[in-house]
Design a protein around this motif. Sequence first.
Motif, PDB file in Angstrom:
ATOM      1  N   ASN A 110       0.830  -1.204   0.000  1.00  0.00           N
ATOM      2  CA  ASN A 110       0.000   0.000   0.000  1.00  0.00           C
ATOM      3  C   ASN A 110       0.866   1.256   0.000  1.00  0.00           C
ATOM      4  O   ASN A 110       0.672   2.155  -0.825  1.00  0.00           O
ATOM      5  CB  ASN A 110      -0.926  -0.013   1.213  1.00  0.00           C
ATOM      6  N   LEU A 111       1.827   1.307   0.911  1.00  0.00           N
ATOM      7  CA  LEU A 111       2.668   2.492   1.021  1.00  0.00           C
ATOM      8  C   LEU A 111       3.554   2.664  -0.213  1.00  0.00           C
ATOM      9  O   LEU A 111       3.763   3.783  -0.689  1.00  0.00           O
ATOM     10  CB  LEU A 111       3.526   2.394   2.285  1.00  0.00           C
ATOM     11  N   LEU A 112       4.061   1.546  -0.758  1.00  0.00           N
ATOM     12  CA  LEU A 112       4.893   1.619  -1.956  1.00  0.00           C
ATOM     13  C   LEU A 112       4.089   2.159  -3.129  1.00  0.00           C
ATOM     14  O   LEU A 112       4.572   3.004  -3.895  1.00  0.00           O
ATOM     15  CB  LEU A 112       5.452   0.233  -2.288  1.00  0.00           C
ATOM     16  N   LEU A 113       2.859   1.692  -3.286  1.00  0.00           N
ATOM     17  CA  LEU A 113       2.005   2.171  -4.363  1.00  0.00           C
ATOM     18  C   LEU A 113       1.699   3.658  -4.191  1.00  0.00           C
ATOM     19  O   LEU A 113       1.666   4.417  -5.178  1.00  0.00           O
ATOM     20  CB  LEU A 113       0.711   1.356  -4.395  1.00  0.00           C
ATOM     21  N   PHE A 114       1.514   4.057  -2.945  1.00  0.00           N
ATOM     22  CA  PHE A 114       1.266   5.470  -2.671  1.00  0.00           C
ATOM     23  C   PHE A 114       2.476   6.320  -3.052  1.00  0.00           C
ATOM     24  O   PHE A 114       2.333   7.395  -3.659  1.00  0.00           O
ATOM     25  CB  PHE A 114       0.931   5.637  -1.191  1.00  0.00           C
ATOM     26  N   PHE A 115       3.674   5.835  -2.743  1.00  0.00           N
ATOM     27  CA  PHE A 115       4.887   6.563  -3.106  1.00  0.00           C
ATOM     28  C   PHE A 115       5.043   6.652  -4.622  1.00  0.00           C
ATOM     29  O   PHE A 115       5.524   7.665  -5.142  1.00  0.00           O
ATOM     30  CB  PHE A 115       6.114   5.896  -2.492  1.00  0.00           C
ATOM     31  N   ILE A 116       4.641   5.607  -5.333  1.00  0.00           N
ATOM     32  CA  ILE A 116       4.721   5.634  -6.792  1.00  0.00           C
ATOM     33  C   ILE A 116       3.793   6.716  -7.353  1.00  0.00           C
ATOM     34  O   ILE A 116       4.128   7.411  -8.316  1.00  0.00           O
ATOM     35  CB  ILE A 116       4.373   4.249  -7.371  1.00  0.00           C
ATOM     36  N   PHE A 117       2.626   6.863  -6.738  1.00  0.00           N
ATOM     37  CA  PHE A 117       1.677   7.878  -7.195  1.00  0.00           C
ATOM     38  C   PHE A 117       2.275   9.283  -7.078  1.00  0.00           C
ATOM     39  O   PHE A 117       2.084  10.119  -7.960  1.00  0.00           O
ATOM     40  CB  PHE A 117       0.392   7.808  -6.374  1.00  0.00           C
ATOM     41  N   ILE A 118       2.970   9.544  -5.985  1.00  0.00           N
ATOM     42  CA  ILE A 118       3.445  10.906  -5.742  1.00  0.00           C
ATOM     43  C   ILE A 118       4.881  11.116  -6.209  1.00  0.00           C
ATOM     44  O   ILE A 118       5.393  12.236  -6.125  1.00  0.00           O
ATOM     45  CB  ILE A 118       3.344  11.258  -4.243  1.00  0.00           C
ATOM     46  N   ALA A 119       5.550  10.052  -6.705  1.00  0.00           N
ATOM     47  CA  ALA A 119       6.956  10.198  -7.094  1.00  0.00           C
ATOM     48  C   ALA A 119       7.129  11.223  -8.207  1.00  0.00           C
ATOM     49  O   ALA A 119       8.119  11.956  -8.249  1.00  0.00           O
ATOM     50  CB  ALA A 119       7.517   8.843  -7.526  1.00  0.00           C
TER      51      ALA A 119
END
Length: 282
Positions: A110-119
């Motif tokens: 979940n957190l990794l996917l969130f970081f990908i969104f905002i990268a």
Amino acid sequence: MFPTPIAKRSRTAQIGYQAFLPLALIVWLLPLIAVALFSIKPDADFTNGNYWGWPSSFEGFTNYGRVFFESNMPRYLLNSLLITIPTMIGAVALSAMAGFALGIYKFRGNLLLFFIFIAGNFVPFQILMVPVRDLTISLGMYDTIMGLVLFHVAFQTGFCTLFMRNFIRALPYSLVEAARVEGVAEWRIFLYVILPLMKPALAALAVLIFTFIWNDYFWAVVLTQGPGAQPVTAGITEFNSQFRAAYHLMSAGSIVAALPPVVMFFLMQKHFIAGLTLGAVK
């Protein structure tokens, strides 16, 4: 850690603040004042060096009439609307669903996917100019409204998801649990439980995205050319000729281009402020 509020400072500091604030506001507004002044002046005032003086003749109706009836400005305004409104709707809708998934569900990554969104928000957009332009050309979307819309939706969804996810995580999770106990489907929880509570955030985000996309100049120049798809920010350069620029017409066009975001903000001001300050106090 935090500065002392001005209301609790000494009387001398309060007077200094009250005297400096109008001065700072005037300095900040000087460019806009200059543009507004030039929009009602004749072309000769610029060549004669009459930058801040009273107009030698009032040419406001003439300048704005030429902008609307002797140029492609109406087409540029229409292009901006056709680009901004679908982008705003698409980015807000996608980010609301993505924010719901990332804020409500707990799953591995979940957190990794969130970081990908905002990268993408941390990447300087100038270095993406060549690959994005080549991509739009290879897809046949260069110099098209659809190409700009898809590009803006893709790039704005990251920031919007960050905004929505954090907003949804601040909502009471017990509402979701109660709905699940009642046997409500997940998509109904999103539509009838979470989405009504997100109205202030949706309004605030809609105003922000509308302003961002409407005022975009860099990508409008990189991905479009000509009045077929160019938005108004890039279309104003039409008033530049080979040897000189019609600054009086550019100023009038700039004032016209600046009005829609201002109107949008004042229409949504109540919801915009509520969305930004919701959760600031308990």
